[in-house]
Design an enzyme around this catalytic site. Structure first.
Site, mmCIF file in Angstrom:
data_model
loop_
_atom_site.group_PDB
_atom_site.id
_atom_site.type_symbol
_atom_site.label_atom_id
_atom_site.label_comp_id
_atom_site.label_asym_id
_atom_site.label_seq_id
_atom_site.Cartn_x
_atom_site.Cartn_y
_atom_site.Cartn_z
ATOM 1 N N HIS A 206 -16.898 1.155 7.512
ATOM 2 C CA HIS A 206 -16.849 0.760 6.095
ATOM 3 C C HIS A 206 -16.476 -0.713 5.986
ATOM 4 C CE1 HIS A 206 -14.386 -0.256 2.574
ATOM 5 N NE2 HIS A 206 -15.103 0.609 1.875
ATOM 6 N N ASN A 207 -15.457 -1.120 6.709
ATOM 7 C CA ASN A 207 -15.017 -2.513 6.637
ATOM 8 C C ASN A 207 -16.058 -3.459 7.224
ATOM 9 O OD1 ASN A 207 -12.719 -1.288 5.665
ATOM 10 N ND2 ASN A 207 -11.324 -2.572 6.824
ATOM 11 N N GLU B 39 -18.518 -3.945 4.635
ATOM 12 C CA GLU B 39 -17.875 -4.820 3.649
ATOM 13 C C GLU B 39 -18.005 -6.286 4.052
ATOM 14 O OE1 GLU B 39 -13.233 -5.699 2.678
ATOM 15 O OE2 GLU B 39 -13.837 -3.595 2.606
ATOM 16 N N LYS C 247 -13.679 4.407 8.541
ATOM 17 C CA LYS C 247 -13.081 3.294 7.788
ATOM 18 C C LYS C 247 -13.399 1.952 8.455
ATOM 19 C CE LYS C 247 -10.375 1.226 4.762
ATOM 20 N NZ LYS C 247 -9.975 -0.036 5.309
ATOM 21 N N SER D 276 -9.214 3.000 1.446
ATOM 22 C CA SER D 276 -9.910 1.828 0.934
ATOM 23 C C SER D 276 -9.716 1.704 -0.569
ATOM 24 C CB SER D 276 -11.406 1.895 1.247
ATOM 25 O OG SER D 276 -12.065 0.737 0.769
ATOM 26 N N MET E 262 0.822 -1.213 0.000
ATOM 27 C CA MET E 262 0.000 0.000 0.000
ATOM 28 C C MET E 262 0.861 1.271 0.000
ATOM 29 S SD MET E 262 -3.191 -0.849 -0.161
ATOM 30 C CE MET E 262 -4.155 0.514 0.526
ATOM 31 N N ASN F 143 12.035 3.441 4.533
ATOM 32 C CA ASN F 143 11.523 2.138 4.951
ATOM 33 C C ASN F 143 12.429 1.568 6.016
ATOM 34 O OD1 ASN F 143 9.381 0.059 4.011
ATOM 35 N ND2 ASN F 143 11.237 -1.179 4.204
#
Length: 473
Positions: free
Chosen positions: A191-192, A195, A188, A134, A18, A37
């Site tokens: 939302h999940n 889902e 979120k 998302s 992501m 990273n």
């Protein structure tokens, strides 16, 4: 917001699937992006593979150099595992930041942790944003739905970039500043949860057609493909149709038929339920979907139970395709209604002033639950909405009235045929509960007072009372 000195427009820390996709999306839209990273060797490989976008990327290996490479006031997006790793990163980077800088957590984080972090960082003049993302890897790369929570200051910094990279629905960016602290991550999470429910209900209809209707995966997939042209049009129906019609190259069988029927979960569905319970709300359809994933893990038990537990199954006619389509449609409406009711309760509890119509709009593209229904939901929230309930909006009442009979027939057939429909059944039970002015909790209150003297409210007088109960024999 004007930057005070030269440097990258934004920093992205965490070059997994992501994080890499979002960094490239930002660069693709002309923004200068500093990247870093934990495994520093990933940075060089990432930039080498960025091709023509590489000049927009500044790779750094040390955290100090990463921070210095970003123009002030800084916006730094973290795409790392939630929980302890995020707290450790905040502790490491905070001494390197300046007043007005913003940290953005783009992971699936517990909104309670986001609220805590936001309050703690504000004491140092820093800002913390919880941003729900998302759309998976494809969405992150080419246009996700973004749910942003944080201060107005941080939103002004982030807004030009967020609106540029977000998915577009008829040129409207699918991103919004939803409120302070944990508002974005909470939206979120819900939302999940929706889902989960949507995926489970689609799977239940698939199971009905397979186990009671005797249809094969490709045949069911073709039906879903036809449904994609009607009111069920959505990303998840499209995905399901394509998946069901895919073939395993190793065996020549339908791909879904070689997949073990055990589904995993990462926790956001459970979080939705936990917060619903805390807020005294019902999320029964989502709960059924989460429960079904849990039950799926007991594969060995289910195999053992199958030959032992066939009693009581009745041979009734399979529902027709039209009934199945309408049952899935109304189930989806009811699952969303539960989710939005939970959002409303949280908005009131945490003083977020969530805009339900705008939330519907930013879910119309980019995100996993995008569907043709979301425009209707947005319109409903902007209409006369009794008690704030989506299912009481005139347009939604009409849609439910047209399709609830199909849901009743499908659930009844599933019960008789012994085909489990936990999410569809839960949505129907919730609807039937909400449509009755007089429920059955009066007996529950009587029971509580009988054995525990908890007291109850009367219908004809204010105050708390105890009953005149008959003695047990």
């Amino acid at each position: 917001m004007n930057k005070t000195k030269s440097g990258a427009d934004i920093g992205v820390y965490g070059l997994g699937t992501m994080g890499s996709a979002l960094a490239l999306n930002l660069a693709d839209h002309g923004f200068e992006v500093a990247v870093c990273n934990r495994e520093s060797d990933w940075v060089t490989a990432f930039i080498d593979e960025a091709g023509p976008l590489a000049p927009k990327l500044t790779g750094t290996k040390a955290l100090e150099d990463f921070v210095k490479a970003i123009a002030q006031p800084r916006s730094i997006l973290f795409m790392i595992p939630s929980g302890e790793p995020m707290d450790e990163m905040i502790e490491a980077i905070t001494p390197l930041l300046s007043e007005g800088d913003t940290i953005i957590d783009g992971g699936n984080a517990d909104f309670n942790a986001t609220r805590r972090r936001s309050a703690a960082m504000a004491e140092s003049g820093l800002h913390f944003v919880g941003m729900g993302v998302s759309g998976g890897e494809e969405g992150a790369r080419h246009g996700p739905s973004l749910m942003v929570g944080g201060s107005d200051h941080s939103w002004q910094q982030l807004r030009p970039m967020a609106e540029a990279i977000a998915a577009k629905f008829e040129n409207d960016p699918c991103v919004a500043h939803l409120g302070p602290d944990g508002a974005g991550h909470f939206v979120k999470t819900v939302h999940n949860g929706i889902e989960y429910a949507d995926m489970q209900m689609i799977a239940e209809v698939y199971g009905m057609l397979r186990d009671a209707g005797g249809q094969g995966a490709h045949e069911i997939g073709a039906l879903f493909e036809r449904w994609q042209e009607g009111p069920l049009s959505s990303y998840l129906i499209e995905v399901s149709a394509a998946a069901l019609q895919s073939t395993d190259s190793r065996t020549g069988k339908p791909m879904v038929d070689v997949i073990r029927d055990q589904a995993g979960q990462k926790g956001t569905g459970r979080w939705t339920l936990i917060e619903a319970l805390k807020l005294g709300q019902s999320a029964s359809t989502i709960e059924a979907a989460v429960g079904a994933r849990g039950w799926s893990s007991e594969k060995d038990t289910r195999l053992m139970a199958e030959p032992l537990s066939a009693a009581g199954v009745q041979d009734v006619d399979m529902p027709g395709d039209d009934d199945l389509e309408m049952a899935l449609l109304v189930g989806r409406i009811l699952a969303h209604a539960q989710g939005f009711r939970l959002l409303s309760a949280a908005s009131e509890e945490f003083e977020w002033s969530l805009d339900m119509a705008r939330i519907s709009e930013i879910w119309r593209a980019g995100c996993i639950i995008r569907s043709a229904l979301l425009d209707d939901f947005a319109d409903a929230f902007r209409s006369d909405l009794p008690a704030g309930h989506l299912i009481l909006a005139p347009t939604m009442r009409a849609r439910v009235a047209d399709s609830i009979g199909a849901l009743r027939r499908v659930v009844a057939a599933g019960v008789s045929l012994g085909v489990a429909l936990p999410a569809l059944s839960a949505s129907l039970a919730w609807y039937d509960t909400m449509r009755r002015g007089r429920g059955t909790a009066n007996l529950i209150q009587a029971q509580r007072d009988f054995f525990g003297a908890h007291g109850f409210d009367r219908v004809d007088e204010e105050g708390k009372f105890h009953g005149d109960w008959n003695a047990l024999p």
